[in-house]
Write a protein that holds these residues in place. Structure first.
Motif, PDB file in Angstrom:
ATOM      1  N   VAL A 322      28.417  35.585  32.609  1.00  0.00           N
ATOM      2  CA  VAL A 322      27.321  35.615  33.406  1.00  0.00           C
ATOM      3  C   VAL A 322      27.603  35.099  34.945  1.00  0.00           C
ATOM      4  O   VAL A 322      27.124  35.465  35.954  1.00  0.00           O
ATOM      5  CB  VAL A 322      26.101  34.876  32.884  1.00  0.00           C
ATOM      6  CG1 VAL A 322      24.900  34.434  33.994  1.00  0.00           C
ATOM      7  CG2 VAL A 322      25.525  35.619  31.547  1.00  0.00           C
ATOM      8  N   SER A 323      28.737  34.146  34.781  1.00  0.00           N
ATOM      9  CA  SER A 323      29.118  33.499  35.852  1.00  0.00           C
ATOM     10  C   SER A 323      29.617  34.584  36.929  1.00  0.00           C
ATOM     11  O   SER A 323      29.507  34.620  37.919  1.00  0.00           O
ATOM     12  CB  SER A 323      29.909  32.052  35.481  1.00  0.00           C
ATOM     13  OG  SER A 323      30.498  31.495  36.840  1.00  0.00           O
ATOM     14  N   ARG A 324      30.676  35.229  36.272  1.00  0.00           N
ATOM     15  CA  ARG A 324      31.358  36.470  37.091  1.00  0.00           C
ATOM     16  C   ARG A 324      30.165  36.999  37.651  1.00  0.00           C
ATOM     17  O   ARG A 324      30.562  37.611  38.702  1.00  0.00           O
ATOM     18  CB  ARG A 324      32.374  36.959  36.210  1.00  0.00           C
ATOM     19  CG  ARG A 324      33.407  36.234  35.865  1.00  0.00           C
ATOM     20  CD  ARG A 324      34.743  37.016  35.354  1.00  0.00           C
ATOM     21  NE  ARG A 324      34.435  37.488  33.957  1.00  0.00           N
ATOM     22  CZ  ARG A 324      34.704  37.181  32.750  1.00  0.00           C
ATOM     23  NH1 ARG A 324      35.137  35.760  32.623  1.00  0.00           N
ATOM     24  NH2 ARG A 324      34.441  37.637  31.867  1.00  0.00           N
ATOM     25  N   GLU A 325      29.426  37.619  36.935  1.00  0.00           N
ATOM     26  CA  GLU A 325      28.256  38.771  37.464  1.00  0.00           C
ATOM     27  C   GLU A 325      27.702  38.008  38.621  1.00  0.00           C
ATOM     28  O   GLU A 325      27.556  38.737  39.553  1.00  0.00           O
ATOM     29  CB  GLU A 325      27.665  39.223  36.368  1.00  0.00           C
ATOM     30  CG  GLU A 325      28.386  40.216  35.397  1.00  0.00           C
ATOM     31  CD  GLU A 325      28.745  41.470  35.850  1.00  0.00           C
ATOM     32  OE1 GLU A 325      28.241  41.882  36.851  1.00  0.00           O
ATOM     33  OE2 GLU A 325      29.982  41.727  35.674  1.00  0.00           O
ATOM     34  N   GLN A 326      27.352  36.730  38.409  1.00  0.00           N
ATOM     35  CA  GLN A 326      26.594  36.188  39.425  1.00  0.00           C
ATOM     36  C   GLN A 326      27.410  36.115  40.768  1.00  0.00           C
ATOM     37  O   GLN A 326      26.677  36.167  41.871  1.00  0.00           O
ATOM     38  CB  GLN A 326      26.141  34.735  38.985  1.00  0.00           C
ATOM     39  CG  GLN A 326      25.211  34.829  38.092  1.00  0.00           C
ATOM     40  CD  GLN A 326      24.726  33.563  37.670  1.00  0.00           C
ATOM     41  OE1 GLN A 326      25.358  32.402  37.764  1.00  0.00           O
ATOM     42  NE2 GLN A 326      23.502  33.151  36.803  1.00  0.00           N
ATOM     43  N   GLN A 327      28.745  35.744  40.507  1.00  0.00           N
ATOM     44  CA  GLN A 327      29.547  35.881  41.925  1.00  0.00           C
ATOM     45  C   GLN A 327      29.723  37.024  42.467  1.00  0.00           C
ATOM     46  O   GLN A 327      29.710  37.159  43.538  1.00  0.00           O
ATOM     47  CB  GLN A 327      30.986  35.196  41.433  1.00  0.00           C
ATOM     48  CG  GLN A 327      31.076  33.647  40.892  1.00  0.00           C
ATOM     49  CD  GLN A 327      32.382  33.470  40.254  1.00  0.00           C
ATOM     50  OE1 GLN A 327      33.416  34.308  40.357  1.00  0.00           O
ATOM     51  NE2 GLN A 327      32.515  32.207  39.747  1.00  0.00           N
ATOM     52  N   GLN A 328      29.703  38.049  41.673  1.00  0.00           N
ATOM     53  CA  GLN A 328      29.874  39.642  42.328  1.00  0.00           C
ATOM     54  C   GLN A 328      28.394  39.878  43.089  1.00  0.00           C
ATOM     55  O   GLN A 328      28.562  40.193  44.203  1.00  0.00           O
ATOM     56  CB  GLN A 328      30.032  40.440  41.328  1.00  0.00           C
ATOM     57  CG  GLN A 328      31.266  40.550  40.685  1.00  0.00           C
ATOM     58  CD  GLN A 328      31.423  41.751  39.340  1.00  0.00           C
ATOM     59  OE1 GLN A 328      30.487  42.477  39.256  1.00  0.00           O
ATOM     60  NE2 GLN A 328      32.357  41.512  38.773  1.00  0.00           N
ATOM     61  N   THR A 329      27.248  39.277  42.526  1.00  0.00           N
ATOM     62  CA  THR A 329      25.856  39.577  43.227  1.00  0.00           C
ATOM     63  C   THR A 329      26.125  38.648  44.406  1.00  0.00           C
ATOM     64  O   THR A 329      25.530  39.323  45.406  1.00  0.00           O
ATOM     65  CB  THR A 329      24.999  39.023  42.243  1.00  0.00           C
ATOM     66  OG1 THR A 329      25.014  39.926  41.041  1.00  0.00           O
ATOM     67  CG2 THR A 329      23.674  39.304  42.883  1.00  0.00           C
ATOM     68  N   GLN A 330      26.553  37.604  44.611  1.00  0.00           N
ATOM     69  CA  GLN A 330      26.560  36.618  45.604  1.00  0.00           C
ATOM     70  C   GLN A 330      27.479  37.309  46.670  1.00  0.00           C
ATOM     71  O   GLN A 330      27.204  36.988  47.617  1.00  0.00           O
ATOM     72  CB  GLN A 330      27.187  35.207  45.241  1.00  0.00           C
ATOM     73  CG  GLN A 330      26.155  34.287  44.503  1.00  0.00           C
ATOM     74  CD  GLN A 330      24.764  34.218  45.377  1.00  0.00           C
ATOM     75  OE1 GLN A 330      24.955  33.849  46.584  1.00  0.00           O
ATOM     76  NE2 GLN A 330      23.597  34.123  44.820  1.00  0.00           N
TER      77      GLN A 330
END
Length: 667
Positions: A322-330
């Motif tokens: 989830v953290s990695r996906e949030q970073q991509q979104t950010q």
């Protein structure tokens, strides 16, 4: 767009195509054909059917040259039409159809130095010639098309990301609020099916033996298939995904000879492996009645969901994913040119990008986690989170605010609600666009009209007054009569210059500034301009000198337009130089061109005005009372004329110490 472009260019048809650089294909995504007697009923391009670039002569030429390309059904008249015209001269497209068009003009759709696609206009007449005005208009319309496509893409990506976040949030909430595995798995398949819009979604898990896959949760599948579907490791799409630990995608099950059918309705199928403790324990499957139903975005969403499904066994891996996906979104949010603000259902700001922070002069830490109803918000932030009421378009509201700073900014705020699958609001997205430049131009335009009205009245009143005296006073002294007539002539010339500037500006805006090039001796043209302005310089008590070499090479240019540039630059130098000042015009040959300089020791230009001095309507802020107001158009028009000749114009100045205007012209 296709209909409007075809109408604007009086063509028979228009097609917009998108290029896929990775697949090396081009796909027609929209077209319009005029239903007119004798007009072909279609173009040669099928809609939404990718064509490999190697089979598309138009795409090859446009991608290679990044310039307009013309194809004719008749024998080509120039080399640039050769490659494509051979294809059209056969009267068929790549699949043997005969559209019957006579000529096609193609233009690239470009954004950020990359080609997004191409746009074509068709005409039945093979002898039609596209004028420079046609191509200029076509370029403008193509630019608008590119902007529309890019804005739609950015909006879709943002909406897709928000939908993904909402879906993953729902699944994560279920994990944290419910310990019943069956309930959690049923929530996952229901949520994923709604989010993707597929026919069915199910979760396969290995049984206790670890050798056979069984369906543990399903949505959209027929009950008897749910009970019958059992697969060994390596068997079927799900078994292959487990055996190889990777996503397996069958875009068209009817074209896969090894596909195992449980339901003949399934036309495309994707299986994503579910991991726990580093081992594959099952898969998430989605299927649809249509072939090629899934792509990278669906795969990305399903992969995250599969990781969350394994969280019951391995929480740490879920959090990392989830953290990695949030970073991509950010990362996507942070690289947007416009400011972006995300507000949740509790009125708390949950995210913003760097662009917004810079617009407001704040640090992101001063924005995120703030409640929008707090009375202690920074003033700039408070100004953009007040409610929007003006409707921009369906579902989107807009409002403009002005915020303080070293240079005040005008921001346009677009507000869009975020809703869940049940159409309930769960937050709000605000996109903030800096429109300071646009509003400054509008203000300058208003000031121009005010200035022009003033500048027109002054010479008109002068002309009327002196003409009246000349008509009524029969015994005027000859010297006085001559002075009156000279004054009338000067004021009439000033009026003529203002009108000509406005006409030139209109031509520039319409792309109709025509140049009639001939061999021009620049030394003669400079002397002629100086002679014309000697009287003005004498009247202003300014010394006018020139420093020219014995010989200057000739150039190809529009004599009248180049004289207009010289007159404007020299006239400005005289106008903004005080009594006993000096203006010097020099010229030299540099590299493959001429370098002309107009130097004065007048009032100069403030540093903050240097980058705007050639903008339309712009006037420097340090004019003294004795200088004419002007329209702010002369330098803008001079810049356009020089650039149309293939040259460059710039200025060097220190406030209070004079200015030097430079421009170059190719030989």
């Amino acid at each position: 767009m296709t209909r409007k472009i075809a109408e604007a260019l009086e063509a028979g048809a228009c097609v917009i195509c998108r290029v896929d650089q990775k697949a090396n294909t081009i796909t027609a995504i929209a077209q319009y054909v005029f239903r007119y007697p004798g007009n072909p009923g279609r173009t040669w391009r099928p809609i939404n059917e990718p064509i490999h670039v190697s089979k598309d002569m138009a795409a090859q030429q446009v991608l290679k040259t990044a310039r307009p390309v013309v194809g004719r059904a008749t024998l080509p008249q120039s080399n640039q039409e050769l490659a494509w015209s051979l294809n059209l001269s056969q009267g068929q497209d790549h699949v043997g159809r005969k559209p019957g068009w006579g000529i096609v003009l193609a233009l690239p759709l470009e954004a950020d130095e990359r080609i997004l696609g191409l746009i074509e206009i068709y005409d039945k007449n093979p002898n039609r010639n596209f004028s420079a005005d046609d191509i200029q208009l076509f370029r403008i319309l193509a630019t608008q098309t590119t902007l529309a496509m890019e804005q739609a893409r950015m909006f879709d990506e943002t909406r897709q990301r928000l939908s993904e976040v909402a879906t993953l949030y729902t699944i994560a909430q279920e994990f944290t609020s419910n310990l019943d595995l069956e309930t959690v798995l049923n929530t996952i398949v229901t949520t994923l099916r709604q989010a993707i819009g597929c026919r069915g979604c199910c979760i396969f898990l290995l049984d206790q033996s670890g050798e056979q896959l069984e369906i543990k949760a399903a949505n959209g599948l027929k009950p008897h298939w749910r009970k019958m579907a059992k697969l060994g490791i390596g068997e079927g799409v799900a078994g292959k995904s487990v055996a190889e630990g990777r996503t397996v995608y069958v875009p068209d099950t009817y074209k896969d000879p090894g596909f195992i059918f449980f339901d003949k309705e399934v036309h495309s199928l994707m299986a994503i492996p579910v991991f726990a403790h580093g081992e594959v324990i099952g898969t998430i499957n989605v299927d649809d009645r249509q072939p090629n139903a899934f792509g990278p975005s669906e795969e990305r969403l399903l992969t995250i969901a599969a990781t969350q499904a394994g969280v019951a066994i391995e929480n740490a891996r879920l959090f990392a994913k989830v953290s990695r996906e949030q970073q991509q979104t950010q990362a996507i949010i942070q690289h947007m040119a416009d400011g972006l603000l995300l507000i949740d259902s509790q009125d708390v700001i949950i995210s913003c990008n760097q662009a917004l922070a810079e617009m407001l002069g704040l640090h992101p830490g001063q924005i995120i986690n703030e409640k929008i109803t707090s009375p202690h918000l920074p003033s700039n932030l408070a100004s953009i989170i007040t409610p929007t009421t003006d409707l921009a378009h369906t579902g989107v509201q807009a409002r403009e605010v002005t915020i303080d700073g070293s240079r005040p900014k005008t921001l346009k705020i677009f507000s869009t609600p975020v809703i869940d699958d049940e159409q309930q609001p769960i937050g709000e997205v605000r996109v903030v666009h800096d429109v300071t430049k646009e509003r400054e131009i509008e203000q300058l335009k208003d000031e121009l009209f005010s200035t022009i009205s003033h500048e027109l009245r002054t010479p008109l009143f002068s002309i009327q007054g002196f003409a009246k005296v000349l008509l009524e006073e029969e015994n005027l002294d000859a010297e006085i009569r001559e002075e009156f007539l000279k004054t009338i002539q000067r004021q009439a010339m000033q009026l003529s210059e203002m009108v000509n500037n406005l006409l030139d500006l209109s031509r520039i805006d319409e792309g109709k500034l025509e140049l009639f090039k001939e061999r021009v001796a620049m030394d003669d043209l400079i002397h002629q301009s100086l002679l014309k302005l000697q009287g003005f310089a004498h009247h202003r008590k300014v010394t006018l000198n020139s420093k020219l070499p014995a010989m200057l090479p000739a150039i190809m240019g529009d004599r009248e337009r180049l004289e207009q540039v010289l007159t404007n630059l020299i006239g400005n130098a005289i106008k903004f130089t005080g009594a006993d000042g000096l203006v010097v015009i020099s010229a030299s040959q540099a590299n493959d061109g001429l370098h002309i300089q107009v130097l004065d020791n007048g009032i100069g230009i403030p540093e903050e005005d240097l980058d705007q001095i050639f903008s339309r309507y712009y006037q420097a802020g340090n004019k003294h009372e004795g200088s004419a107001m002007g329209s702010g158009l002369g330098l803008h028009i001079a810049k356009k004329i020089v650039e149309e000749h293939g040259g460059r114009i710039w200025v060097e100045s220190i406030s209070g110490q004079g200015s030097t205007f430079h421009f170059t012209l190719p030989l």
